[in-house]
Design a protein around this motif. Sequence first.
Motif, short mmCIF file in Angstrom:
data_model
loop_
_atom_site.label_atom_id
_atom_site.label_comp_id
_atom_site.label_asym_id
_atom_site.label_seq_id
_atom_site.Cartn_x
_atom_site.Cartn_y
_atom_site.Cartn_z
N VAL A 177 0.92 -1.04 -0.23
CA VAL A 177 -0.03 -0.03 0.14
C VAL A 177 0.91 1.32 -0.05
CG1 VAL A 177 -1.79 1.39 1.38
CG2 VAL A 177 -1.84 -1.29 1.13
N GLY A 178 1.87 1.26 0.53
CA GLY A 178 3.13 2.45 0.74
C GLY A 178 3.40 2.86 -0.53
N ILE A 179 3.95 1.49 -1.33
CA ILE A 179 4.40 1.77 -2.72
C ILE A 179 3.30 2.45 -3.63
CG2 ILE A 179 5.36 0.62 -4.58
CD1 ILE A 179 6.73 -1.24 -3.03
N THR A 180 2.17 1.80 -3.42
CA THR A 180 1.02 2.30 -4.52
C THR A 180 0.85 3.61 -4.12
OG1 THR A 180 -0.03 0.28 -4.23
CG2 THR A 180 -1.25 1.88 -4.77
N SER A 181 0.90 3.94 -2.86
CA SER A 181 0.19 5.53 -2.30
C SER A 181 1.22 6.42 -3.08
CB SER A 181 -0.32 5.63 -1.02
OG SER A 181 0.82 5.40 -0.32
N VAL A 182 2.71 6.19 -2.81
CA VAL A 182 3.53 7.19 -2.91
C VAL A 182 3.86 7.20 -4.45
CG1 VAL A 182 6.36 7.38 -2.66
CG2 VAL A 182 4.71 6.77 -0.91
N MET A 186 1.51 6.64 -6.56
CA MET A 186 0.25 7.42 -7.11
C MET A 186 0.66 9.01 -6.75
SD MET A 186 -2.66 6.34 -8.18
CE MET A 186 -3.91 5.41 -7.57
N LEU A 187 1.07 9.40 -5.78
CA LEU A 187 1.46 10.83 -5.46
C LEU A 187 2.47 11.15 -6.57
CD1 LEU A 187 1.46 13.17 -3.50
CD2 LEU A 187 3.30 12.07 -2.41
N SER A 188 3.41 10.43 -6.87
CA SER A 188 4.49 10.68 -7.90
C SER A 188 3.87 10.84 -9.30
CB SER A 188 5.65 9.60 -7.82
OG SER A 188 6.32 9.58 -9.01
N VAL A 189 2.82 10.02 -9.59
CA VAL A 189 2.09 10.49 -10.84
C VAL A 189 1.56 11.52 -10.89
CG1 VAL A 189 0.03 9.53 -12.27
CG2 VAL A 189 1.64 7.78 -11.34
N GLU A 212 9.11 1.57 -12.42
CA GLU A 212 9.86 2.04 -11.26
C GLU A 212 9.09 1.50 -10.05
OE1 GLU A 212 9.40 6.67 -13.04
OE2 GLU A 212 9.02 6.35 -11.11
N SER A 213 8.00 1.03 -10.01
CA SER A 213 7.60 0.31 -8.71
C SER A 213 8.07 -0.99 -8.51
CB SER A 213 6.06 0.23 -8.97
OG SER A 213 5.42 -0.54 -8.17
N LEU A 242 2.73 -5.63 -8.22
CA LEU A 242 1.34 -5.54 -7.82
C LEU A 242 0.88 -4.07 -7.67
CD1 LEU A 242 0.76 -8.76 -5.91
CD2 LEU A 242 0.13 -8.55 -8.23
N ALA A 243 1.82 -3.35 -6.77
CA ALA A 243 1.44 -2.15 -6.04
C ALA A 243 1.67 -1.13 -7.27
CB ALA A 243 2.79 -1.71 -5.14
N GLY A 244 2.44 -1.41 -8.26
CA GLY A 244 2.49 -0.38 -9.47
C GLY A 244 1.40 -0.43 -10.43
N GLY A 245 0.47 -1.24 -10.27
CA GLY A 245 -0.64 -1.47 -11.35
C GLY A 245 -1.46 -0.36 -11.24
N LEU A 246 -1.68 0.11 -10.22
CA LEU A 246 -2.97 1.04 -10.05
C LEU A 246 -2.50 2.63 -10.56
CD1 LEU A 246 -5.82 0.93 -8.99
CD2 LEU A 246 -5.22 1.63 -6.94
N PRO A 247 -1.24 2.85 -10.01
CA PRO A 247 -0.36 4.23 -10.49
C PRO A 247 -0.34 4.10 -11.93
CG PRO A 247 0.56 3.34 -8.28
CD PRO A 247 -0.39 2.26 -8.88
N ALA A 248 0.03 3.01 -12.28
CA ALA A 248 0.25 3.10 -13.71
C ALA A 248 -0.82 3.14 -14.44
CB ALA A 248 1.09 1.61 -14.05
#
Lengths: 427, 238
Positions: free
Chosen positions: A317-322, A324-327, A354-355, A405-411
Motif C-alpha cells: 500500500v505504501g508503494i502504491t500511494s507514494v 500514485m503521488l508521484s504520478v 519504477e514500482s 502488484l503495487a504499481g498496477g494502479l498508479p500505472a
Amino acid sequence: MRLRRAPAAVRPEVVEKVPAADRFTLADLLGEATADIGSRPGRLVTTIVGTVLGVAALIATIGFAQTAAGQIARQFDAAAATSLVVTPSTAQTGGASGSSVATGVLPWDAVDRMERLAGVDSAALLAELSLPDATVTAVAVNDPSQAPPAPPALYAASAELLDAVGGHVATGRFFDAGHDARADRVVVLGSRAADRLGIERVDNQPSIFVDGIAYAVLGVVDRTDVRGELLDAVIMPTGTARADVGLATPGDLQARIAVGAGPQLSEQAPLTLAPDEPGSLQVQAPSARSQLGQAVQADVNGVFVILSVIVLLAGGVGITSVTMLSVVERTGEIGLRRAVGATARQIAGQFVAESVVIGLLGGLIGAAVGVLGVVAISVARDWAPVVDPWVALGGIAVGAVLGLLAGGLPARRAARIEPVEALRGGT
Amino acid sequence: MTAPTTVSAPEDVEAPVPAIELRDVTRSFPGPPEVQALKGVNLTVPDGDYLSIIGPSGSGKSTMLNLLGLLDRPTVGEYRLGGVLTSTLTEDERAALRARQLGFVFQAFHLMSRRSVLDNVMLPMLYAGTPRAEREPRAREALQRVGLSHRMGFLPGRLSGGERQRVAVARAVATRPRVLLADEPTGNLDQTTTGEIMALFEELHADGLTLVLITHDGGVARRAHRRIRLTDGRAEEV
C-alpha cells in the motif's frame, strides 16, 4: 546546421518502420524507470520502508524457525542424528509363510572398513542370536518344579558396541577385542536382563549358563543412546557366538556418525561393505533435518508468516500511494512524454517498472536485514544460525512481485492522463 | 527528398503535399452548453512556411494547437499531416506520427527538473526511433545550435528562463521534425529573451524548418511570415 525533415509518412505504415535496435526497448524502459529513483532519497526511504520491514520480518521468521528447528534437532535428536544402521536386504521367499531371507551378507571385517570412512566415529557388528529352545539361567541346576522363565534375548556383538551405541557400563567392564578373538566365554548383561537373572555385582565373578555352558559376566550396561533393547539382552562377543552357537553372518552394523554425515554415508557404506553388490545392503541413516524439527518449524511459521504478510501488504500500500503521488506530481512530465510520442502503454510500463525496481530494492534490503537479524540474535544466544539461501532469494522476489502488484494502479492512472490536460500545468 | 504521396486525395498527387492541411475543421465540446471552439477552419501550411496563429484568449488557439499537435481530434472535417489523413489513425499511430513529424515548444517549458539538460534534449529521440548511436550526438548538436553547449550537464533549475526555453527548442528540433509547434513560447519571458527566442526561430526557419507559432502577442506574431487570426473559432488570414 541544416535541419532535415523527418521522412514523410506513407500509409498504411504511417511512419517508416524503425529497426528493432532503435525502438523503445525494455532497457530504455528500465533506464527511464531508474533515472529518477535516487534523486529524492527521503521519498525513496518512505516508499520502501514497508517493503523492507515486511520482507525482513518474513525472512527473520522463517530463519528463526529454521534456526530453532536446527537447535531442537541438536538438543533432542542428537542420538538419532548420529545413528546409522546397515542391514542386509531381505527378499520374500514366496511361500504361504511369507517369511523373508537375507539377500546380502555383511563381511566380518565390516567394522574396519566402516571406520575408514570420513564421518564414522565408531562402528560395531551386532547379531541377535535366534536360539528358540535355549535356556539362560544364573544357576547351573534346573528346578523342574518351576515353569522356566522366558529367557532374556541373546545378542552377539563386536567389542566396539559400547561406543557405537553410546552405552554406559554401570559396573564391571565391556568385553574387548581380545575376548572376541579368543572366543572367550564371557558376556555383558543389559541392566534389566541382569535384574531378571539376579545379578547385581560382578566383583564376585558371577557366571550365567546358556544351554548349560557357563559364561563369566564381565559387566552390566545400564544405559544406551540407541538400541534400548540391549538393556534386556545378554551380549556375548561375536567370536564366542561363532564358536559356541554357530553364528554364520553378522546381523547388522551399528555406527555412530558425525551430525550431517548421514546422506553421504548412505551412499558410501554399501559400496564399502559390499563393493560387488552394493544393492544387497540397506542403510538407515538420519536425513538432513529431523522430523521433530520440521513439526516445530510449521508451528512457529504459521503465526509469524501471517504477521509478515500483513506488514508486506502495508508495504505494498505504501508503494502504491507514494507512486500514485508521484504520478500526480509528474503529470506535466507524463503529458510531455505523450506529446513527444510515448504511447499510453509505454507510460504505464514506466511506472510499473519504477514500482518493481523500488520493490526489488526493498526486498534486497529487507532480505539483508532479516538474515543479519537471524545471525545477530543467534550469535547472542549461542545458536547456530540457519537460513536457507532460497529463503533470502525468495524474499527479494517477494519484494519485486509486491512492487509489480503495487504499481498496477498508479500505472493505470498515469496511462489515462490526457496530454492536453497534463500540458496545461507548468513545471 | 521526394514529395510524399497520399492515398486518399488523388488531386494532391501532382502538387507538393503541404505539411499541414485542415479542411472544414470544426471542434465542438459537448455541453451543456455546447461550445464550438473551432468553426469550419480551412488552413494549408506548405513545407518551409513560418506561420503565426493569433487571437485573444477563448478564441480557439489552444484547441487549434491540440488538433495540429495530434493531441485532439476534430469533431468534423479532415486534418492531414504530411499528407496522412489523421482521423483514421490509431492512438499508437498518432503517437508515432507525433514523435517523427512534430516538435513541441510550450510556454511552461516542461523540462524534467531532475534530469540534465542533455537528458532532457535526448528524451523525444527515445520514442522517435532515432538510431541509438545518433541520439547523444544529435542532442549535443541541437544544444550547440541554440547556444547552450556549455550547459549540457546542468539541471534545468539552474538555468534562466530564456535558457530553459532554448533547451526546449533544442529538444523539439533534435528529432528533426517536419513541423515545430510553439505554444506561447515567449509567454514566460521578458522582452530581451523574447527577442533572443524569436531570433532563434528565424534562424531555424531559414534552415528550412516549418514553424507554427500560437500566441496572443501581436508583436511576436508579426515576426512570422504569415499570420492567421482566430476570432470566435473562425480563422482568417491577416
